[in-house]
Design a protein around this motif. Structure first.
Motif, PDB file in Angstrom:
ATOM      1  N   GLU A   1       0.846  -1.185   0.000  1.00  0.00           N
ATOM      2  CA  GLU A   1       0.000   0.000   0.000  1.00  0.00           C
ATOM      3  C   GLU A   1       0.886   1.242   0.000  1.00  0.00           C
ATOM      4  N   ARG A   2       0.565   2.167  -0.850  1.00  0.00           N
ATOM      5  CA  ARG A   2       1.293   3.428  -0.929  1.00  0.00           C
ATOM      6  C   ARG A   2       0.775   4.410   0.122  1.00  0.00           C
ATOM      7  N   GLU A   3       1.601   5.428   0.369  1.00  0.00           N
ATOM      8  CA  GLU A   3       1.167   6.470   1.300  1.00  0.00           C
ATOM      9  C   GLU A   3      -0.074   7.174   0.777  1.00  0.00           C
ATOM     10  N   TRP A   4      -0.186   7.250  -0.552  1.00  0.00           N
ATOM     11  CA  TRP A   4      -1.382   7.803  -1.153  1.00  0.00           C
ATOM     12  C   TRP A   4      -1.820   6.845  -2.260  1.00  0.00           C
ATOM     13  N   PRO A   5      -3.086   6.514  -2.323  1.00  0.00           N
ATOM     14  CA  PRO A   5      -3.548   5.561  -3.330  1.00  0.00           C
ATOM     15  C   PRO A   5      -3.540   6.189  -4.727  1.00  0.00           C
ATOM     16  N   LEU A   6      -3.309   5.357  -5.737  1.00  0.00           N
ATOM     17  CA  LEU A   6      -3.377   5.821  -7.111  1.00  0.00           C
ATOM     18  C   LEU A   6      -4.816   5.742  -7.592  1.00  0.00           C
ATOM     19  N   ALA A   7      -5.236   6.752  -8.338  1.00  0.00           N
ATOM     20  CA  ALA A   7      -6.602   6.786  -8.849  1.00  0.00           C
ATOM     21  C   ALA A   7      -6.725   5.900 -10.085  1.00  0.00           C
ATOM     22  N   TYR A   8      -7.826   5.226 -10.211  1.00  0.00           N
ATOM     23  CA  TYR A   8      -8.085   4.383 -11.373  1.00  0.00           C
ATOM     24  C   TYR A   8      -8.762   5.178 -12.478  1.00  0.00           C
ATOM     25  N   VAL A   9      -9.259   6.341 -12.142  1.00  0.00           N
ATOM     26  CA  VAL A   9      -9.942   7.202 -13.099  1.00  0.00           C
ATOM     27  C   VAL A   9      -8.925   8.196 -13.654  1.00  0.00           C
ATOM     28  N   PRO A  10      -8.835   8.327 -14.982  1.00  0.00           N
ATOM     29  CA  PRO A  10      -7.874   9.284 -15.545  1.00  0.00           C
ATOM     30  C   PRO A  10      -8.150  10.705 -15.049  1.00  0.00           C
ATOM     31  N   LEU A  11      -7.102  11.436 -14.862  1.00  0.00           N
ATOM     32  CA  LEU A  11      -7.206  12.812 -14.404  1.00  0.00           C
ATOM     33  C   LEU A  11      -7.133  13.735 -15.603  1.00  0.00           C
ATOM     34  N   LEU A  12      -8.117  14.591 -15.751  1.00  0.00           N
ATOM     35  CA  LEU A  12      -8.119  15.565 -16.839  1.00  0.00           C
ATOM     36  C   LEU A  12      -7.393  16.814 -16.367  1.00  0.00           C
ATOM     37  N   ILE A  13      -6.441  17.260 -17.169  1.00  0.00           N
ATOM     38  CA  ILE A  13      -5.648  18.430 -16.828  1.00  0.00           C
ATOM     39  C   ILE A  13      -5.869  19.476 -17.903  1.00  0.00           C
ATOM     40  N   ASP A  14      -6.117  20.694 -17.478  1.00  0.00           N
ATOM     41  CA  ASP A  14      -6.321  21.817 -18.388  1.00  0.00           C
ATOM     42  C   ASP A  14      -5.125  21.951 -19.342  1.00  0.00           C
ATOM     43  N   GLU A  15      -5.393  22.329 -20.589  1.00  0.00           N
ATOM     44  CA  GLU A  15      -4.355  22.411 -21.618  1.00  0.00           C
ATOM     45  C   GLU A  15      -3.211  23.346 -21.221  1.00  0.00           C
ATOM     46  N   LYS A  16      -3.549  24.488 -20.645  1.00  0.00           N
ATOM     47  CA  LYS A  16      -2.510  25.451 -20.235  1.00  0.00           C
ATOM     48  C   LYS A  16      -1.646  24.861 -19.120  1.00  0.00           C
ATOM     49  N   GLU A  17      -2.287  24.212 -18.165  1.00  0.00           N
ATOM     50  CA  GLU A  17      -1.564  23.597 -17.055  1.00  0.00           C
ATOM     51  C   GLU A  17      -0.682  22.453 -17.569  1.00  0.00           C
ATOM     52  N   TRP A  18      -1.210  21.650 -18.513  1.00  0.00           N
ATOM     53  CA  TRP A  18      -0.426  20.540 -19.054  1.00  0.00           C
ATOM     54  C   TRP A  18       0.772  21.055 -19.844  1.00  0.00           C
ATOM     55  N   ALA A  19       0.623  22.164 -20.552  1.00  0.00           N
ATOM     56  CA  ALA A  19       1.742  22.743 -21.307  1.00  0.00           C
ATOM     57  C   ALA A  19       2.904  23.071 -20.371  1.00  0.00           C
ATOM     58  N   GLU A  20       2.591  23.600 -19.207  1.00  0.00           N
ATOM     59  CA  GLU A  20       3.628  23.923 -18.219  1.00  0.00           C
ATOM     60  C   GLU A  20       4.262  22.645 -17.655  1.00  0.00           C
ATOM     61  N   ILE A  21       3.435  21.673 -17.323  1.00  0.00           N
ATOM     62  CA  ILE A  21       3.936  20.402 -16.782  1.00  0.00           C
ATOM     63  C   ILE A  21       4.814  19.698 -17.820  1.00  0.00           C
ATOM     64  N   SER A  22       4.330  19.587 -19.044  1.00  0.00           N
ATOM     65  CA  SER A  22       5.080  18.860 -20.064  1.00  0.00           C
ATOM     66  C   SER A  22       6.395  19.558 -20.397  1.00  0.00           C
ATOM     67  N   ALA A  23       6.420  20.881 -20.366  1.00  0.00           N
ATOM     68  CA  ALA A  23       7.675  21.605 -20.606  1.00  0.00           C
ATOM     69  C   ALA A  23       8.695  21.256 -19.523  1.00  0.00           C
ATOM     70  N   GLY A  24       8.245  21.148 -18.288  1.00  0.00           N
ATOM     71  CA  GLY A  24       9.138  20.762 -17.191  1.00  0.00           C
ATOM     72  C   GLY A  24       9.631  19.334 -17.329  1.00  0.00           C
ATOM     73  N   LEU A  25       8.757  18.427 -17.782  1.00  0.00           N
ATOM     74  CA  LEU A  25       9.157  17.030 -17.958  1.00  0.00           C
ATOM     75  C   LEU A  25      10.160  16.883 -19.103  1.00  0.00           C
ATOM     76  N   VAL A  26       9.948  17.620 -20.168  1.00  0.00           N
ATOM     77  CA  VAL A  26      10.899  17.593 -21.289  1.00  0.00           C
ATOM     78  C   VAL A  26      12.243  18.141 -20.830  1.00  0.00           C
ATOM     79  N   GLN A  27      12.204  19.211 -20.039  1.00  0.00           N
ATOM     80  CA  GLN A  27      13.448  19.801 -19.520  1.00  0.00           C
ATOM     81  C   GLN A  27      14.210  18.774 -18.674  1.00  0.00           C
ATOM     82  N   ARG A  28      13.520  18.041 -17.832  1.00  0.00           N
ATOM     83  CA  ARG A  28      14.167  17.036 -16.993  1.00  0.00           C
ATOM     84  C   ARG A  28      14.710  15.877 -17.827  1.00  0.00           C
ATOM     85  N   ALA A  29      13.953  15.438 -18.828  1.00  0.00           N
ATOM     86  CA  ALA A  29      14.428  14.359 -19.697  1.00  0.00           C
ATOM     87  C   ALA A  29      15.682  14.808 -20.456  1.00  0.00           C
TER      88      ALA A  29
END
Length: 93
Positions: A1-29
């Protein structure tokens, strides 16, 4: 068991918010790619004392036989995964 459970339902993220997240993930990669290229190439990070040589040499993940060899694809990093979580303040971690 994790400290926080993982959701089985996909999480919808606003396009603007996802653009910021994905830019950070690309930067880390890109950073991971640059670190791997240096570790298996010129070793500037070790030379400058940013990474301890013993840490790299002692790692069972370090593949000494490929040191100095440039991959045909030009990339050392072939796959990467990140876990995302929302902090108590609503920001992404």
């Amino acid at each position: 068991e994790r400290e926080w459970p993982l959701a089985y339902v996909p999480l919808l993220i606003d396009e603007k918010e996802w653009a910021e997240i994905s830019a950070g993930l690309v930067q880390r990669a890109d950073l991971f790619e640059a670190i791997l290229a240096d570790i298996y190439g010129p070793n500037r990070l070790i030379e400058k004392g940013i990474l301890p040589a013993g840490l790299i040499a002692a790692s069972p993940e370090y593949l000494r036989p490929i040191a100095g060899i440039r991959p045909a694809s030009g990339h050392f990093l072939h796959m990467v995964a990140f876990e995302l979580g929302r902090g108590p303040d609503g920001r992404w971690w």
